[in-house]
Scaffold this active site. Structure first.
Site, PDB file in Angstrom:
ATOM      1  CB  SER A 102      -2.288  -2.507   4.505  1.00 35.09           C
ATOM      2  OG  SER A 102      -2.135  -1.186   4.068  1.00 35.09           O
ATOM      3  CG  ASP A 249      -5.939   1.871   3.426  1.00 32.93           C
ATOM      4  OD1 ASP A 249      -4.938   1.686   2.697  1.00 32.93           O
ATOM      5  OD2 ASP A 249      -5.922   1.658   4.659  1.00 32.93           O
TER       6      ASP A 249
HETATM    7 MG    MG Z   1      -3.534   0.216   3.212  1.00 31.85          MG
END
Ligand code: MG
Length: 450
Positions: A102, A249
């Protein structure tokens, strides 16, 4: 079925297995995780994708070798955003594996597993994988049954088309917005610019070269890391600035005057324009009251949870909620999929700007106004002692115990909760002005560490 009388060592954190390649994530370890995944999932094919990290190739190869050795095939989706892989899993009904860490610094990487409905794997299935890694009871395919690798290069196009089906593209196209998108050397380097050009936006990209060392900027989309985007927006030549984290995301916005938009406010905007009477909205107790007020106005139902993205998405699934998210730019839109999705959030904001025919700053100004202040302090003693002292001395008019202590004071509220991973207390405060929010937070910190 696995007999789990003995507990195995925990490998999965809140967002998959994270670690440093060649220290925690050695090729041998990653291969055994792959073997365990193939053994536990008992399926024909598993989809795999990754972010741009340099260590991604090594970890991928090891995990993939492990999966193939169990007789399970791998569908290679390439480098793409985490939500694009989740979308593929949902549409095709297959399990997925994502190699990503991430927004973490480039020296880290991770292995994340996705369920057949595109959501993060349930904890009990993660435990099955942990148990299998520890006990080494792997399935072994004979040569003729060994898993095969196939390629599916259209996952990004499918994902972009899926997002366009949720909004009204004609409206956005007519508006011909000028957008700056900062993909931060991460996994959205292709998908977000393509989605924008497909919506007839005039696009300036920043850091859209895939670079696994994240040389251009820290991959966490916080204002202090987005100087380039903010100064470009300050020229006044663009309608919207957008930035993603490493696996895309998450999505944060900068308005047409160069002001960074708190994730709470962009979430409130989406709640305001995409919910109606009876819609359900899920946010943690740390979110601002603006979201609650907007829900009340629309007749939408707000469900409040503990802090943490997986809790928000799990609650959304349970409640069949429409919108959910957190103050860090993680926004979930249930009509698309039950996971945080940076490009979906970007498309929703463009859609509402086109529909309302107003500047983003004007739309934000029309929201209820609250100042939020977020900080943390060292926790030198047991949380229960600190908790008792706060309860005794804060003089709260009302207390919410959903997560830590949320104290409603005369001029605002303060949420104080111990971190799950570090010896610190996290503090969120809300008031009518920035100065008052900070004052309230400092007041509670003063009681906590006298
Ligand atoms: Mg992320």
């Amino acid at each position: 079925m696995i007999n789990k009388d003995q507990k195995a060592r925990r490998l999965f954190g809140t967002n998959g297995i994270r670690g440093v390649p060649n220290e925690d994530l050695t090729p041998e370890f990653c291969a055994s995780v792959g073997k365990a995944i193939g053994t536990v999932f008992q399926t024909k094919n598993i989809a795999m994708g990754r972010d741009t990290r340099v260590s991604g190739e090594m970890i991928w190869s090891a995990v993939e070798a492990g999966i193939l050795s169990t007789g399970v095939g791998v569908t290679d989706l390439g480098i793409l955003p985490t939500p694009a892989i989740q979308y593929y899993c949902k549409v095709h009904g297959v399990y997925g594996v994502i190699i990503t860490a991430s927004h973490n610094p480039p020296k880290f990487n991770g292995i994340k597993c996705i369920d057949k409905d595109g959501t993060e794997l349930r904890r009990e299935n993660e435990e099955d994988i942990e148990f299998t890694v520890e006990h080494g009871e792997f399935k072994k395919a004979e040569g003729k049954n060994m898993g095969q690798r196939t390629f599916y290069p259209a996952a990004v196009e499918d994902y972009i088309e899926g997002i366009k089906r949720i909004i009204t593209p004609e409206n956005v196209k007519k508006a011909a917005f000028k957008v700056v998108v900062d993909t931060g050397n991460g996994a959205s380097f292709r998908s977000s610019p393509e989605l924008l050009t497909g919506l007839n936006c005039r696009v300036v990209t920043l850091n859209a070269n895939p670079d696994g060392n994240f040389t251009s900027r820290n991959s966490e989309p916080k204002p202090e890391n987005l100087g380039e985007l903010i100064s470009l927006m300050k020229t006044g030549k663009f309608d919207l600035g957008v930035a993603h984290d490493g696996d895309a995301d998450r999505c944060v916005f900068v308005d047409e005057n160069g002001n960074f938009v708190d994730g709470d406010r962009s979430l409130a905007l989406i709640v305001k324009y995409f919910t109606s009477r009876g819609s359900k909205v899920v946010t943690p107790v740390s979110s601002s009251d603006a979201i609650e007020e907007v829900c009340n106005k629309n007749g939408a139902v707000l469900v409040k949870t503990k802090v943490g993205a997986p809790i928000v998405s799990r609650t959304m699934i349970k409640e069949k909620a429409l919108v959910g998210g957190e103050e860090n730019g993680g926004i979930i839109y249930g009509r698309h999929q039950y996971c945080r999705d940076g490009a979906m959030a970007m498309a929703l904001v463009l859609d509402l700007m086109a529909r309302e025919k107003k500047k983003i700053s004007v739309l934000l100004d029309e929201l209820p106004k609250y100042s939020m202040y977020k900080t943390s302090t060292e926790l030198n003693e047991d949380w229960n002692e600190v908790r008792k002292r706060i309860l005794n001395k804060a003089g709260a008019e009302e207390i919410d115990f959903t997560d830590g202590l949320k104290l409603y004071l005369r001029e605002g509220w303060v949420l104080a909760r111990p971190s799950g991973t570090e010896p610190i207390m996290r503090v969120f405060a809300q008031a009518k002005t920035d100065a008052k929010a900070k004052e309230l937070a400092d007041f509670i910190i003063g009681i906590a560490s006298p």
